[in-house]
Design an enzyme around this catalytic site. Structure first.
Site, PDB file in Angstrom:
ATOM      1  N   CYS A 101     -19.530 -18.686  32.130  1.00  0.00           N
ATOM      2  CA  CYS A 101     -19.787 -19.403  33.383  1.00  0.00           C
ATOM      3  C   CYS A 101     -18.452 -19.774  34.003  1.00  0.00           C
ATOM      4  O   CYS A 101     -17.536 -20.242  33.314  1.00  0.00           O
ATOM      5  CB  CYS A 101     -20.609 -20.654  33.093  1.00  0.00           C
ATOM      6  SG  CYS A 101     -20.632 -21.843  34.450  1.00  0.00           S
TER       7      CYS A 101
ATOM      8  N   ASP B 212       0.828  -1.205   0.000  1.00  0.00           N
ATOM      9  CA  ASP B 212       0.000   0.000   0.000  1.00  0.00           C
ATOM     10  C   ASP B 212       0.862   1.255   0.000  1.00  0.00           C
ATOM     11  O   ASP B 212       0.522   2.257  -0.638  1.00  0.00           O
ATOM     12  CB  ASP B 212      -0.911   0.013   1.234  1.00  0.00           C
ATOM     13  CG  ASP B 212      -1.999  -1.048   1.154  1.00  0.00           C
ATOM     14  OD1 ASP B 212      -2.169  -1.643   0.068  1.00  0.00           O
ATOM     15  OD2 ASP B 212      -2.666  -1.283   2.172  1.00  0.00           O
TER      16      ASP B 212
ATOM     17  N   LYS C 147     -26.022 -14.381  -9.563  1.00  0.00           N
ATOM     18  CA  LYS C 147     -26.787 -13.133  -9.557  1.00  0.00           C
ATOM     19  C   LYS C 147     -26.359 -12.318  -8.338  1.00  0.00           C
ATOM     20  O   LYS C 147     -26.671 -12.652  -7.193  1.00  0.00           O
ATOM     21  CB  LYS C 147     -28.286 -13.430  -9.495  1.00  0.00           C
ATOM     22  CG  LYS C 147     -29.151 -12.183  -9.575  1.00  0.00           C
ATOM     23  CD  LYS C 147     -30.630 -12.554  -9.547  1.00  0.00           C
ATOM     24  CE  LYS C 147     -31.494 -11.296  -9.687  1.00  0.00           C
ATOM     25  NZ  LYS C 147     -31.291 -10.374  -8.564  1.00  0.00           N
TER      26      LYS C 147
ATOM     27  N   CYS D 234     -25.750 -24.327  35.924  1.00  0.00           N
ATOM     28  CA  CYS D 234     -25.173 -24.854  37.171  1.00  0.00           C
ATOM     29  C   CYS D 234     -25.230 -23.879  38.336  1.00  0.00           C
ATOM     30  O   CYS D 234     -24.880 -24.244  39.467  1.00  0.00           O
ATOM     31  CB  CYS D 234     -23.726 -25.291  36.942  1.00  0.00           C
ATOM     32  SG  CYS D 234     -22.587 -23.911  36.630  1.00  0.00           S
TER      33      CYS D 234
ATOM     34  N   SER E   8     -35.665  -5.732 -16.190  1.00  0.00           N
ATOM     35  CA  SER E   8     -35.524  -6.723 -15.123  1.00  0.00           C
ATOM     36  C   SER E   8     -35.660  -8.110 -15.728  1.00  0.00           C
ATOM     37  O   SER E   8     -36.004  -8.263 -16.900  1.00  0.00           O
ATOM     38  CB  SER E   8     -36.583  -6.499 -14.048  1.00  0.00           C
ATOM     39  OG  SER E   8     -37.873  -6.539 -14.630  1.00  0.00           O
TER      40      SER E   8
ATOM     41  N   GLU F  25       3.850   1.673  -1.338  1.00  0.00           N
ATOM     42  CA  GLU F  25       4.407   1.891  -2.672  1.00  0.00           C
ATOM     43  C   GLU F  25       3.327   2.418  -3.616  1.00  0.00           C
ATOM     44  O   GLU F  25       3.584   3.305  -4.441  1.00  0.00           O
ATOM     45  CB  GLU F  25       4.989   0.585  -3.215  1.00  0.00           C
ATOM     46  CG  GLU F  25       5.576   0.675  -4.624  1.00  0.00           C
ATOM     47  CD  GLU F  25       6.765   1.614  -4.734  1.00  0.00           C
ATOM     48  OE1 GLU F  25       7.122   1.981  -5.870  1.00  0.00           O
ATOM     49  OE2 GLU F  25       7.328   2.001  -3.683  1.00  0.00           O
TER      50      GLU F  25
END
Length: 674
Positions: free
Chosen positions: A430, A37, A119, A415, A86, A39
């Site tokens: 617990c 990143d 999709k 318990c 669509s 560079e």
């Protein structure tokens, strides 16, 4: 006056643009970065500096212009040259078989070739390129008209600003889906949580909100992604003969396209693709809500044409809905094998992801607070693939009376042992590890493992039988087992029973470190158990030590000390230990280790980081302890010194943030008197 730009600057700017966009493709499209990143930032800043010094070098397709537009007040309307239609939906095998039959009959052939692809669950957009340069981006809208979101789409690094083709078409509209990858969705929600803001329910909502920000800089922060799946208007472009080849062309032109796509022949192939993609859905880096089947040959698409607002030659085969809303009847608590208490939503039954859901995880108390979930709310339930159903958020608040607010219980519902939540942990647990029924199997398996009490032959299946049959409830019960008890169990003959009884008897003679480790105290591994035994000498001394006294042992910090003290202060655990002693479990005990009371590091807490040139880390630790100090693994406000060698990392940064004194190797040696 026309600016005269040196040729060297022109050539360098062009080279930088090409190189930066190449690295964008490697990172965002191919997931195969070649440079760091830092560079990448260096290249980007060099180009930005060149363009600042020579404004005429700045062009619409420059990477620096991805976030360059001023915030807008509204989005202009874009009329799509070719409507963004669509698709018809298929929900079961019969729908797919009917689609295939219609295509075969319409084309008058025995078998149709299809192109299949996932999709994406995002927002459809259209990208217009003139002479290869991105000039406009618009949302689908109502299919005929959308919104001009060009400035925002420029911030999406996976969208090329210039087509990577030798001869660019005069006009080409590329269509696809803007989405948010799951990893980026998690990061966006994490940042929102840190700022105390509301989080997003799902990646699609986060992407939709990001794309319609008035300020492109805010869109850029969402880290949106794009996948191409087709084209609209084209001028000066000869479209490939098949949809599959069109996707290949789009990939070559610089667009990400779905990798898991396939050619299929007939309904059986289509359904096989659907099931294969569905099985791997949870492992994908992005959300999908089905698969799309398209007649592959362009000429056959034209023959089939359109009906109403959808093409006859394509259909979306949807997965069962993964989200639904229902009433949250109650919030219970489930205790896991490791003692973690998880809030569980008790729901009015709802059909999600192909199955009826009555219970869903709420993860932990912080999640309940963050999502502001109360009993009797109407909630959104999500189920992705085989993932455990979860409550994603609130759709509508309920009455919200005081009794509807969730509170984590103070005692374990299994318990009765105390429930604690340690610092820096999101999970409440617990404390009755030796006696809690929910933890029984896990506790016994840990107790018997080779590095603990080393009871050979006590495996998972046998523990299951012993616990489920009510034969063993605590570790001490193991030592009361006889050959007759064991021989009566499934797949357990007399010889095997005798061998196991002998192994149990042999394990009574152990060591204090092994016994401590066998107790299953959270955060106490083998090394910590050994250090505790050396430092305190006896189990009773450890049991009576305060959290502050426990921290005097090597490598025992506040979190570990609190875990030990909490465990030892729980009455049920003390009873479990006494029962083990009563059945004959024993070990040799010694004197507590003497700690140097004088020396340069007396009473000091020290953290080591990086590599020292003159000694190993173990040697440094021994010398600090010999000089009266204590070495811990993490930096806190209680840390007195951080000894930083070469390539020191985050511990050094943390020390600097907290103002802890940092010693280099030379200063460290001087303090030691070396």
């Amino acid at each position: 006056m026309v600016e005269r730009v040196p040729r060297e600057a022109q050539a360098r700017a062009a080279e930088l643009r090409r190189e930066i966009e190449r690295h964008n493709r490697l990172y965002y499209r191919d997931d195969a970065p070649e440079i760091s990143d830092a560079e990448y930032d260096r290249l980007f800043h060099e180009l930005a500096d060149l363009e600042a010094r020579h404004p005429s070098l700045r062009s619409a397709d420059s990477p620096t212009q991805r976030v360059g537009a001023a915030p807008g007040t509204q989005f202009a309307t874009v009329v799509h040259r070719v409507p963004m239609l669509s698709l018809a939906n298929a929900f079961d095998d019969a729908d797919v078989e009917a689609f295939d039959r219609r295509c075969r009959e319409g084309l008058e052939v025995e078998k149709v070739e299809y192109s299949c692809e996932p999709k994406f669950d995002g927002l459809a957009v259209s990208l217009a390129y003139e002479d290869g340069v991105l000039v406009q981006g618009a949302t689908r809208g109502d299919g005929a008209r959308g919104e001009d979101v060009t400035a925002n789409l420029r911030t999406v690094h996976s969208i090329p600003l210039r087509l990577e083709v030798r001869r660019a078409p005069k006009l080409l509209e590329v269509r696809g889906e803007v989405i948010m990858l799951r990893r980026d969705f998690e990061e966006v929600n994490r940042r929102a949580l840190e700022r105390g803001e509301r989080t997003f329910v799902n990646p699609r909502n986060a992407a939709a909100g990001g794309l319609r920000q008035l300020d492109p800089k805010l869109t850029a922060k969402r880290k949106l992604s794009f996948f191409a799946y087709g084209i609209g208007t084209a001028e000066g472009f000869e479209a490939p003969a098949t949809h599959a080849k069109l996707l290949d062309f789009l990939a070559e032109a610089g667009f990400p396209v779905a990798k898991n796509r396939r050619i299929a022949h007939g309904a059986a192939d289509l359904l096989a693709f659907y099931r294969e993609v569905g099985a791997g859905r949870a492992a994908l880096p992005y959300d999908i809500d089905g698969v799309v089947y398209k007649v592959n040959r362009s000429a056959e698409q034209e023959r089939l044409g359109f009906v109403s607002r959808a093409p006859r030659w394509a259909i979306a085969h949807k997965f069962p809905a993964e989200e639904a809303t229902t009433e949250l009847l109650d919030i219970g608590v489930q205790v896991g094998r490791t003692g973690a208490l998880t809030p569980v939503a008790r729901l009015k039954p709802v059909f999600v992801g192909g199955t009826t859901i009555e219970n869903a995880t709420l993860h932990n108390e912080d999640e309940v607070r963050r999502k502001d979930i109360w009993r009797r709310d109407t909630v959104i339930v999500r189920r992705a693939g085989d993932v455990i159903p979860e409550v994603a958020g609130v759709a509508k608040a309920g009455p919200r009376e005081p009794r509807d607010r969730f509170e984590m219980p103070a005692a374990c519902p299994e318990c009765g042992s105390a429930v604690v939540r340690l610092e820096d942990e999101a999970v409440a647990r617990c404390t009755g590890g030796l006696v809690c029924p929910a933890q029984r199997k896990q506790a016994l398996l840990h107790f018997a493992q080779r590095r603990a009490m080393d009871i050979e032959g006590l495996g998972d299946k046998l523990v299951d039988q012993l616990v489920e049959g009510g034969v063993v409830r605590t570790p001490a019960d193991l030592y009361r087992l006889g050959i007759a008890n064991l021989a009566a169990l499934e797949r357990m003959g007399g010889k095997s029973a005798a061998n196991l009884v002998a192994a149990i008897e042999k394990s009574k003679d152990t060591t204090l470190p092994r016994f401590l480790y066998a107790l299953g105290i959270r955060n106490v591994g083998e090394v910590t158990a050994r250090d505790l035994a050396r430092h305190f000498g006896t189990l009773d001394a450890i049991m009576e030590a305060s959290a502050e006294a426990l921290q005097e042992a090597p490598d025992v910090g506040p979190v570990v000390a609190e875990s030990i003290a909490t465990f030892m202060n729980e009455r049920h655990n003390r009873e479990g230990i006494e029962q083990l002693r009563a059945v004959g479990v024993h070990w040799a005990e010694g004197e507590p280790a003497r700690r140097a009371r004088a020396g340069p590091f007396a009473g000091k807490i020290v953290v080591l980081t990086g590599t020292l040139a003159g000694m190993t880390r173990d040697e440094a630790k021994e010398r600090i302890e010999a000089a009266g100090g204590k070495v811990t693994g993490s930096v806190s406000k209680k840390t007195d010194y951080v000894v930083a060698g070469a390539e020191a990392g985050s511990k050094l940064e943390r020390a600097q943030e907290l103002g802890v004194r940092v010693l280099d190797e030379e200063e460290f040696l001087k303090l030691l008197g070396a």
